[in-house]
Design a protein around this motif. Sequence first.
Motif, PDB file in Angstrom:
ATOM      1  N   LEU A 187       0.836  -1.214   0.000  1.00 33.44           N
ATOM      2  CA  LEU A 187       0.000   0.000   0.000  1.00 33.44           C
ATOM      3  C   LEU A 187       0.861   1.251   0.000  1.00 33.44           C
ATOM      4  CD1 LEU A 187      -2.679  -1.253   2.531  1.00 33.44           C
ATOM      5  CD2 LEU A 187      -3.201  -0.374   0.226  1.00 33.44           C
ATOM      6  N   ALA A 188       1.925   1.230   0.792  1.00 34.70           N
ATOM      7  CA  ALA A 188       2.804   2.403   0.877  1.00 34.70           C
ATOM      8  C   ALA A 188       3.438   2.684  -0.485  1.00 34.70           C
ATOM      9  CB  ALA A 188       3.879   2.177   1.937  1.00 34.70           C
ATOM     10  N   GLN A 189       3.918   1.628  -1.142  1.00 29.34           N
ATOM     11  CA  GLN A 189       4.575   1.843  -2.435  1.00 29.34           C
ATOM     12  C   GLN A 189       3.562   2.286  -3.491  1.00 29.34           C
ATOM     13  OE1 GLN A 189       8.054   1.827  -2.800  1.00 29.34           O
ATOM     14  NE2 GLN A 189       7.331   2.990  -4.558  1.00 29.34           N
ATOM     15  N   ALA A 190       2.373   1.686  -3.471  1.00 25.58           N
ATOM     16  CA  ALA A 190       1.327   2.084  -4.424  1.00 25.58           C
ATOM     17  C   ALA A 190       0.951   3.555  -4.214  1.00 25.58           C
ATOM     18  CB  ALA A 190       0.095   1.192  -4.251  1.00 25.58           C
ATOM     19  N   ALA A 191       0.830   3.948  -2.940  1.00 24.39           N
ATOM     20  CA  ALA A 191       0.478   5.334  -2.627  1.00 24.39           C
ATOM     21  C   ALA A 191       1.550   6.290  -3.144  1.00 24.39           C
ATOM     22  CB  ALA A 191       0.304   5.492  -1.114  1.00 24.39           C
ATOM     23  N   LEU A 192       2.803   5.960  -2.853  1.00 32.25           N
ATOM     24  CA  LEU A 192       3.904   6.826  -3.254  1.00 32.25           C
ATOM     25  C   LEU A 192       3.963   6.943  -4.778  1.00 32.25           C
ATOM     26  CD1 LEU A 192       5.770   8.318  -1.450  1.00 32.25           C
ATOM     27  CD2 LEU A 192       7.405   6.445  -1.590  1.00 32.25           C
ATOM     28  N   ASP A 193       3.785   5.820  -5.471  1.00 35.67           N
ATOM     29  CA  ASP A 193       3.793   5.847  -6.939  1.00 35.67           C
ATOM     30  C   ASP A 193       2.706   6.794  -7.455  1.00 35.67           C
ATOM     31  OD1 ASP A 193       5.857   4.051  -6.953  1.00 35.67           O
ATOM     32  OD2 ASP A 193       4.610   2.300  -7.417  1.00 35.67           O
ATOM     33  N   LEU A 194       1.529   6.705  -6.863  1.00 42.01           N
ATOM     34  CA  LEU A 194       0.421   7.553  -7.318  1.00 42.01           C
ATOM     35  C   LEU A 194       0.653   9.016  -6.955  1.00 42.01           C
ATOM     36  CD1 LEU A 194      -2.494   5.110  -6.479  1.00 42.01           C
ATOM     37  CD2 LEU A 194      -1.974   6.032  -8.764  1.00 42.01           C
ATOM     38  N   TYR A 195       1.179   9.273  -5.767  1.00 45.77           N
ATOM     39  CA  TYR A 195       1.470  10.663  -5.372  1.00 45.77           C
ATOM     40  C   TYR A 195       2.467  11.285  -6.353  1.00 45.77           C
ATOM     41  CZ  TYR A 195      -0.494   9.266  -0.794  1.00 45.77           C
ATOM     42  OH  TYR A 195      -1.295   8.795   0.218  1.00 45.77           O
ATOM     43  N   LEU A 196       3.437  10.474  -6.783  1.00 43.86           N
ATOM     44  CA  LEU A 196       4.447  10.979  -7.726  1.00 43.86           C
ATOM     45  C   LEU A 196       3.842  11.189  -9.111  1.00 43.86           C
ATOM     46  CD1 LEU A 196       7.478   8.737  -6.665  1.00 43.86           C
ATOM     47  CD2 LEU A 196       7.395  11.234  -6.521  1.00 43.86           C
ATOM     48  N   GLU A 197       2.968  10.288  -9.522  1.00 46.18           N
ATOM     49  CA  GLU A 197       2.383  10.368 -10.870  1.00 46.18           C
ATOM     50  C   GLU A 197       1.354  11.496 -10.986  1.00 46.18           C
ATOM     51  OE1 GLU A 197       2.444   5.543 -11.227  1.00 46.18           O
ATOM     52  OE2 GLU A 197       0.641   6.574 -11.920  1.00 46.18           O
ATOM     53  N   LEU A 200       2.757   8.810   4.508  1.00 42.68           N
ATOM     54  CA  LEU A 200       3.991   9.603   4.507  1.00 42.68           C
ATOM     55  C   LEU A 200       4.484   9.918   5.917  1.00 42.68           C
ATOM     56  CD1 LEU A 200       2.874  12.177   1.773  1.00 42.68           C
ATOM     57  CD2 LEU A 200       4.372  10.202   1.440  1.00 42.68           C
ATOM     58  N   PHE A 201       3.564   9.980   6.874  1.00 41.68           N
ATOM     59  CA  PHE A 201       3.936  10.458   8.214  1.00 41.68           C
ATOM     60  C   PHE A 201       3.664   9.450   9.323  1.00 41.68           C
ATOM     61  CE2 PHE A 201       3.256  14.296   5.683  1.00 41.68           C
ATOM     62  CZ  PHE A 201       4.451  14.953   5.910  1.00 41.68           C
ATOM     63  N   GLY A 202       3.443   8.193   8.941  1.00 48.74           N
ATOM     64  CA  GLY A 202       3.212   7.177   9.964  1.00 48.74           C
ATOM     65  C   GLY A 202       4.472   6.894  10.769  1.00 48.74           C
ATOM     66  N   GLY A 203       4.326   6.144  11.845  1.00 54.23           N
ATOM     67  CA  GLY A 203       5.484   5.735  12.628  1.00 54.23           C
ATOM     68  C   GLY A 203       6.050   6.814  13.531  1.00 54.23           C
ATOM     69  N   GLN A 204       5.273   7.906  13.737  1.00 51.39           N
ATOM     70  CA  GLN A 204       5.769   8.999  14.576  1.00 51.39           C
ATOM     71  C   GLN A 204       6.006   8.567  16.023  1.00 51.39           C
ATOM     72  OE1 GLN A 204       6.567  12.274  13.452  1.00 51.39           O
ATOM     73  NE2 GLN A 204       6.525  10.872  11.721  1.00 51.39           N
ATOM     74  N   GLU A 205       5.061   7.795  16.553  1.00 50.93           N
ATOM     75  CA  GLU A 205       5.212   7.387  17.957  1.00 50.93           C
ATOM     76  C   GLU A 205       6.460   6.557  18.165  1.00 50.93           C
ATOM     77  OE1 GLU A 205       1.787   5.639  19.913  1.00 50.93           O
ATOM     78  OE2 GLU A 205       0.492   7.069  18.868  1.00 50.93           O
ATOM     79  N   ALA A 206       6.699   5.634  17.231  1.00 52.11           N
ATOM     80  CA  ALA A 206       7.886   4.783  17.336  1.00 52.11           C
ATOM     81  C   ALA A 206       9.159   5.626  17.229  1.00 52.11           C
ATOM     82  CB  ALA A 206       7.858   3.722  16.243  1.00 52.11           C
ATOM     83  N   LEU A 207       9.109   6.653  16.399  1.00 49.67           N
ATOM     84  CA  LEU A 207      10.275   7.513  16.217  1.00 49.67           C
ATOM     85  C   LEU A 207      10.558   8.324  17.489  1.00 49.67           C
ATOM     86  CD1 LEU A 207      12.458   8.842  14.572  1.00 49.67           C
ATOM     87  CD2 LEU A 207      10.726  10.231  13.426  1.00 49.67           C
TER      88      LEU A 207
END
Lengths: 187, 187
Positions: free
Chosen positions: B12-22, B55-62
């Motif tokens: 899902l992350a890669q599909a999202a990024l591909d679409l955001y770029l396109e 794009l901004f997930g994982g904040q708590e872990a960070l």
Amino acid sequence: MARWEPDGRGRLAQAALDLYLERGFDQTTVAEIAERAGLTERTFFRHYGDKREVLFGGQEALHELISTTIAEQSDSTAPMVAMGAALTAFAELLTQRRDFARQRQIVIDANPSLQERELIKLTSLAATAAGTLRDRGVTEPAASLAAEAGVAAFRIAFARWIQADDRGLPEFLTEALRVLETVTAGR
Amino acid sequence: MARWEPDGRGRLAQAALDLYLERGFDQTTVAEIAERAGLTERTFFRHYGDKREVLFGGQEALHELISTTIAEQSDSTAPMVAMGAALTAFAELLTQRRDFARQRQIVIDANPSLQERELIKLTSLAATAAGTLRDRGVTEPAASLAAEAGVAAFRIAFARWIQADDRGLPEFLTEALRVLETVTAGR
């Protein structure tokens, strides 16, 4: 239509700030600001593009001040000294307007979108400073680091200054730049 | 309904990024992301709250990583060394995901509201680090200065890393922290 007001701009700014503090930024209209200042909306828009500009106006002059002050330093001036001189010039302007700066900060702290705007403003100021340092021959990453660390020191000095009124902003800035040097040397 | 997918989140992350770029971030819908990944919208929302969280997930872990790493340092560790250790731990995680990081940055650079979000994320990270330093007995303004200057160094190192692939992010970070020390000492 309102007569030309010698201090219309200042009265509008204070009326806006009072209303932002009383009601919140989002709940205040330009019509209300103009009414509170005893002026017309038309006069408001002669001075400010919108109600946000009351808080964020003067950006161009600020960028000009920062880049001119850096450019004016002698060739042998170290990047951080040039950056410190530019930030001190800014601090000396602001320190005379502590009440306004403090009220403005309360408004900004209460509103996430204004906080974002403030962060962008400071980031853009650091970018201008870094560009002027590069024009002086400072290489990367030194130019960006001096600019970003300097702006961080300014931000921290500013936050301390609006909470304590025992010293002026330039003194808080000098302290922050000194502590920045100490703390980064302690690696 | 989609079967449970072992790598659904990554796809899902890669599909999202591909679409955001396109197409741009604003022009992309969750339905399109799910379709591109061969999954359902329902599966998307099992992994992400919205399309921004890709794009901004994982904040708590960070934040956890930063504060844990600072807290783990021995009592005698200087604030900037503790901060450097925390940022290095973050850099070591990111450096394995350079392609993702670079694509993500292109998406963010193209969208002012995502840029704002990124600035807030970094400011909030600096605030967490400063708080952990204060818990270790570091006074102000040293705690905030170490945290903010450290995050600035990280940001500058990051920008250099995604433009050049000759070194890993930890190396760019080490360089930036070293130059920060040099440049702030040059007052």
